[in-house]
Every structure is written in structure tokens, then in C-alpha cells.
Design an enzyme around this catalytic site. Structure first.
Site, mmCIF file in Angstrom:
data_model
loop_
_atom_site.group_PDB
_atom_site.id
_atom_site.type_symbol
_atom_site.label_atom_id
_atom_site.label_comp_id
_atom_site.label_asym_id
_atom_site.label_seq_id
_atom_site.Cartn_x
_atom_site.Cartn_y
_atom_site.Cartn_z
ATOM 1 N N ASP A 401 -2.003 2.832 -6.813
ATOM 2 C CA ASP A 401 -2.456 3.248 -5.480
ATOM 3 C C ASP A 401 -1.432 2.748 -4.469
ATOM 4 O O ASP A 401 -0.261 2.642 -4.796
ATOM 5 C CB ASP A 401 -3.867 2.721 -5.192
ATOM 6 C CG ASP A 401 -4.662 3.624 -4.240
ATOM 7 O OD1 ASP A 401 -4.158 3.882 -3.138
ATOM 8 O OD2 ASP A 401 -5.758 4.067 -4.600
ATOM 9 N N HIS A 434 1.083 5.194 -4.187
ATOM 10 C CA HIS A 434 0.804 6.261 -3.228
ATOM 11 C C HIS A 434 1.633 6.115 -1.965
ATOM 12 O O HIS A 434 1.847 7.086 -1.249
ATOM 13 C CB HIS A 434 -0.680 6.292 -2.889
ATOM 14 C CG HIS A 434 -1.544 6.678 -4.047
ATOM 15 N ND1 HIS A 434 -2.914 6.756 -3.970
ATOM 16 C CD2 HIS A 434 -1.233 7.022 -5.328
ATOM 17 C CE1 HIS A 434 -3.407 7.115 -5.143
ATOM 18 N NE2 HIS A 434 -2.402 7.274 -5.991
#
Length: 606
Positions: A401, A434
Site C-alpha cells: 500500500d 501505491h
């Protein structure tokens, strides 16, 4: 730590007086005459013990000619920052490889501005100065000196002496907690070589938790080993989340407790045991990296270990699957209301949820750590929420993430919270994730005064990622992203959006009538190679007069099939922004925006 003026300062590229004189008179002076010394040499919060001291410094305003730095202790040369970083930083081998592959010399060259002095004597004062070094080896004058004393040799509380087995199968929670509880002020709780399976552990003030070489703290796979009375994310949140593997939290969530002076250090490993692991992959340096099954709230039964057990337990209590998945998995580390934290030297593996969470903290340092959480769902690197003072440097991130994330509350009630402010992120390598540096999606109380510089990325979804919604309030402001090199962005190099949606998020807050906003953001001296998707993407909400504003892009170059898509932006500047490999098409797509200035942009907007 950095003060507000440090993180928001935007030094101009100015010539020194000697350089101006050289140009005016038409002859050359020695290179050293133009070199400026580094400034604000400092020892980060708790970045020292009985054997080592870490130094960091800010580059001089005119640093174009600086190729290295040399560090002196008590007037004696210790070494150079580049060579030292090769030894101590897990990011540096990847940074070196990145530039070895840059055959066309396309990328901006970063500067390394930290040094770890090792092999020092306990309880001994040291006086450090730093000098800038030019390409010919000449040095600047000394920086201002900084003095630091090493600590006395700490009392050691070995968990084996409290009954820990370290065999990878016995549950060692009680033994490790007993060592922590017995620990005296300034002590070290030591996990020697071995695998220590454990449930939730609770730290206290004025202590160090150390995982020795070959030691792994392994999270138990049983949901019942993580108390459900862990913490709530914000004062107005409704869901009580389970404890993490390592906590600085009250054991009774109804009580308030403040902590101070906590160190968590390696060189061992903290493994959350959250997900099943696929076969390792070889990275670009030939090292094996773990690859965890990328799951979601429909596949956790097949992919999860601790994650599976915790979601199943929550569902059995009557919670719906979506909320159980989004709220009831344990993070690796959660600290709340702690002043002075140092994380150093350890490796992070496989959290069931997030990696390292810092809630309402003050003065937190993350240095020389390794994060291998790809592609664990929600497996962020390090997060800060409503905190003041953060320093993140020399770390390797390969995450499932966001890598470095900042949050500041959600919705209408966030206006009563403190902002997230004052952070310095530098000399890190970001492989997967991300976003390299991320502001949001929780922006309610404002994220502000962030400086990210001298970082390298290869393969993240985005570089600078700013995300909010039209009902979140707040936003991010006074953010600088500069002097960095990026390759192979998957989605956007830079994104500023009000169109963010997390399918696992629980809307347990009052919506605001005020949209989030990103303003006073400066991006300068950044190279982006093989940018895919949008190189620059701005999504405001112009229909509701919700514009982002005050974006400044200077000396940024892109290669690859990327485009700049801008909607809902005002009063912003783009100077010397260059696109190559456009195939003859104009990369600029601008709509519903006003007050934009373009200078030296190639090719320019229509």
C-alpha cells in the site's frame, strides 16, 4: 526535529558571492571557494545509544557542486556520507543500481546527507562537524558543530531469562511481556537469535526493544492473542480495533496514557504473520523478496493467516464481512500519544493490516529499516496521523500500500483535532507501493509542512500522491517534493484528487460540507522515466467551486507515454516542465481551470 520554517522553506538556486565574482571577472576560482558548508547538522530524536550516533544535515542552498560530505569527530575524519551510507542503509544498494542503469544520464542525482558513526565508547561526549566535498575532492569550511554524548551501557533484560523459548512454535507472549514489565528506566529488552511467536505486546516509556541479528518476533496466527479492546482511530470513531503486535497504548482503552522515549531497533525482524506467502521473487539486485498473496474481503479465507482468523472472529460476533475486513485486522506496530520515538535497523514483514502506525505522536524517526510487505492488502510502510515532527530516511520500501502516509482525521469533527505537520523524508528507496509519499485520504485537520527530497523510486504506482474527497474537509498545504528520481510509475507520477474511494472504508464519521483541498505544493528538480498513465493528474471539483491552487512545478522532466491531465486547478505555475517521447501529440489536457502560467514548457499546452 525540523521546525516549521525548515520544512516549508523553499531555498532558491542562488549563486554564492564568490561565484558571482568569478562570472563577472571572467576567470575561474578553485571549486572549494564556491562550496558552502551543510547547515543544521543534528542528531535526530533518540538516534544514539552506547555505541553509535546518527547525524543528519540539510544541504546548503547552493548545492549543485556538492558531490559528497565528510564527517569529522573531535577534529578527526570519520569518513564520507556516500561510503557510510553504502554500509548502513538498506536503500543504498538499490539507489546505486538505479543510477547504474541510467546510461543516458537522464535522472537527477540525489545527495546523501546522513552519517552513522559506529564503534563509539559508552557515556562519552563527541563533537561533530560536516564539510561539503566537490568533484575534485576539495572541501568547504566546517559546518556548525553538534555535540552528543553516547549513553551508558544499558541494563539488558533478555527475554530468554524470563522463560521465552524462541523455537517458533511456543507462545512467548507472557515471557516477553514480563521482561518489558521488569525493564528499568533506560533499559534494553533483548530478543536474541531465535523465532519468538507472540501475541500483543505493550511497551512502556524509557525503554528499547531490540531484535538481535537472527531474531524474529513472529505474530501469533490466533485472533484471541490480540485483545479486542485495542484502540479507536479517532476520538469520534465508533469501531474499537484489535491491538497490534507491538503497542504503546493503554491496556484499558477507556484510560488515557502518555508515553515517552521509546526505541524499537534491529537488526532482527518483525513478522506479522498476516498472509500466506507465495514463492519469493528476485529483485533487480539479485536479492529474494517475499511476495504475499494480494487479497481482499472476498478472498481472505484462502489467502489469510492472522488476517483470516481475525475477520472470521469478527464475523462470528455479528459484524458484516466488509467492516470486519476493513477494521478488525491487527497492524504490526501502533503507538499513540508518544513523545520521542526511534525506529531503526529492523526488517518489517507481512502485517495483517498496516505496518507502523503513529497516532498523535511527537518527534518520530524511522531510519535504516527494510519494509517487505508486497503485496499484502493494506500493507503500508509507515503512517502518521495528527502527529508533529517526523523524520524518515535511509529506508527501503517494497509495500502492499502507501509507503509513507500522512493522515489528519475525517469529516466535520476533524476540525477539533491537531494537524499532521512537520516531516522530512529523504534518502529512501521506494520499490513497490501505491505512492512514495502520500497525503490522505484522511485530510480533515490538514496535513502541512512536509519536505520530501533526495529520494529514488522504481515501480511505485505514484510518486507524490494526494487524495481526499469533497466531504472530507482540510487537505494538504506547504508541501515540497524535490531533488528526486522516479522510474516506471504505474499510474501517476503526481496526483492531486478529490475523487478517492476506499471500498473497505467504514463511514463512521460525519461528512463535512467542505471539500478537501491541496494548495501551496512545490515540485522541483525531479526526473520521471517511463511515466505511464498520467504524469501529472489534478482532479478538483470545479462544478462546486472546489479548486486546488498554488501548485508550482519547476524543472521537472518526463519520458514515456505520459500526459498531464488537469481539471479544477487555479493560480498555479509550470516552468521548465519537459516531456519527451510524446509521439508528436500534445501531452497537456487542461479543463475547468484558471490562472495557470506556463513558461519554458515543452511541448506547451494547446
Amino acid at each position: 526535529m525540523l521546525d516549521q520554517n525548515t520544512t516549508t522553506a523553499l531555498p532558491r538556486r542562488v549563486l554564492t558571492r564568490s561565484a558571482v565574482a568569478t562570472l563577472a571577472l571572467g576567470f575561474s576560482l578553485p571549486l572549494w571557494a564556491a562550496l558552502q558548508a551543510p547547515v543544521k547538522v543534528q542528531v535526530p530524536t533518540l538516534a544514539f545509544d552506547d555505541q553509535e550516533i546518527i547525524l543528519v544535515w540539510e544541504k546548503p542552498a547552493d548545492h549543485a557542486a556538492v558531490k559528497d560530505y565528510r564527517v569529522y569527530a573531535n577534529g578527526v575524519l570519520l569518513g564520507s556520507s556516500n561510503a557510510n551510507n553504502d554500509r548502513v542503509s538498506p536503500a543504498k544498494p538499490y539507489i546505486n543500481r538505479f543510477y547504474e542503469q541510467d546510461k543516458a544520464n537522464f535522472h537527477h542525482r540525489i545527495g546523501i546527507h546522513s552519517y552513522t558513526a559506529q564503534g563509539l565508547k559508552p557515556d562519552t561526549p563527541y563533537r561533530f562537524t560536516v564539510r561539503s566535498v566537490g568533484a575534485d575532492g576539495q572541501e568547504s569550511a566546517d559546518s556548525q558543530a553538534v555535540e552528543q554524548r553516547t549513553t551508558p551501557v544499558p541494563a539488558v533484560f533478555d527475554v530468554m531469562q524470563y522463560g521465552a523459548k524462541g523455537d517458533g512454535s511456543s507462545l512467548d507472549t507472557q515471557a516477553i511481556q514480563s521482561a518489558i514489565d521488569a525493564c528499568t528506566v533506560g533499559c534494553k529488552v533483548l530478543l536474541p537469535k531465535g523465532i519468538y511467536k507472540s501475541g500483543a505486546l505493550y511497551l512502556k516509556s524509557n525503554m528499547t526493544l531490540q531484535m538481535a541479528e537472527g531474531a524474529t518476533l513472529l505474530g501469533s496466527e490466533r485472533a484471541e492473542d490480540y485483545p479486542l479492546a485495542g484502540y479507536i482511530q479517532y476520538p469520534y470513531s465508533t469501531t474499537v480495533r484489535p491491538a497490534s503486535l507491538i503497542n504503546a497504548l493503554p491496556r484499558d482503552p477507556k484510560q488515557h496514557q502518555r508515553f515517552e522515549n521509546i526505541r524499537i531497533v534491529g537488526p532482527g525482524t518483525i513478522d506479522g504473520n498476516g498472509w500466506k506467502r507465495q514463492a519469493d521473487v528476485l529483485d533487480e539486485t539479485g536479492q529474494a523478496l517475499p511476495f504475499y498473496l494480494p487479497s481482499d474481503n472476498t478472498r481472505y479465507m484462502l489467502d489469510g493467516v492472522l488476517a483470516k482468523a481475525q475477520v472470521e472472529q469478527a464475523v462470528a460476533r455479528g459484524m458484516n464481512v466488509k467492516d470486519a475486513y476493513g477494521q478488525m485486522r491487527s497492524s504490526l506496530i501502533t503507538l499513540r500519544d508518544v513523545k520521542n520515538v526511534f525506529y531503526g535497523g529492523f526488517t518489517v514483514l507481512n502485517p495483517a493490516y498496516h505496518g507502523i502506525m503513529n497516532l498523535e505522536t511527537e518527534n518520530v524517526v524511522l531510519a535504516n529499516t527494510t519494509h517487505k510487505t508486497y503485496d499484502a492488502n493494506n500493507g503500508d510502510g509507515i503512517e502518521f496521523a495528527n502527529s508533529k515532527g517526523a523524520m524518515v530516511f535511509n529506508n527501503f520500501f517494497d509495500t502492499g500500500d502507501d509507503c509513507v502516509n500522512f493522515a489528519a482525521g475525517t469529516g466535520a469533527d476533524a476540525v477539533h483535532q491537531k494537524p499532521q505537520e512537520d516531516a522530512w523524508i529523504f534518502n529512501n528507496f521506494f520499490r513497490k507501493g501505491h505512492g512514495m509519499v502520500v497525503a490522505g485520504s484522511h485530510t480533515g485537520a490538514w496535513i502541512q509542512n512536509i519536505l520530501a527530497e533526495d529520494n529514488v523510486s522504481d515501480g511505485t504506482d505514484a510518486g507524490l500522491r494526494m487524495k481526499s474527497t469533497n466531504f472530507m474537509d482540510g487537505g494538504a498545504r506547504n508541501v515540497t517534493f524535490r531533488d528526486s528520481a522516479i522510474r516506471n510509475t504505474v499510474k501517476q507520477a503526481f496526483i492531486f484528487t478529490l475523487d478517492y474511494n476506499d471500498p473497505n472504508a467504514k463511514l463512521d464519521y460525519r461528512r463535512s460540507t467542505v471539500p478537501g483541498q491541496f494548495r501551496d505544493i512545490r515540485v522541483s528538480d525531479v526526473s520521471v522515466e517511463n511515466a505511464r498513465g498520467a504524469s501529472i493528474e489534478v482532479k478538483g471539483d470545479s462544478k462546486n467551486s472546489a479548486y486546488h491552487e498554488g501548485l508550482v512545478f519547476e524543472r521537472v522532466r518526463f519520458s514515456g507515454p505520459a500526459k498531464a491531465r488537469i481539471d479544477g486547478l487555479k493560480d498555479s505555475q509550470f516552468a521548465e516542465v519537459v516531456f519527451t517521447d510524446t509521439g508528436g501529440t500534445n501531452p497537456w489536457q487542461v479543463s475547468d481551470s484558471q490562472g495557470l502560467s506556463f513558461k519554458g514548457v515543452e511541448p506547451g499546452p494547446l
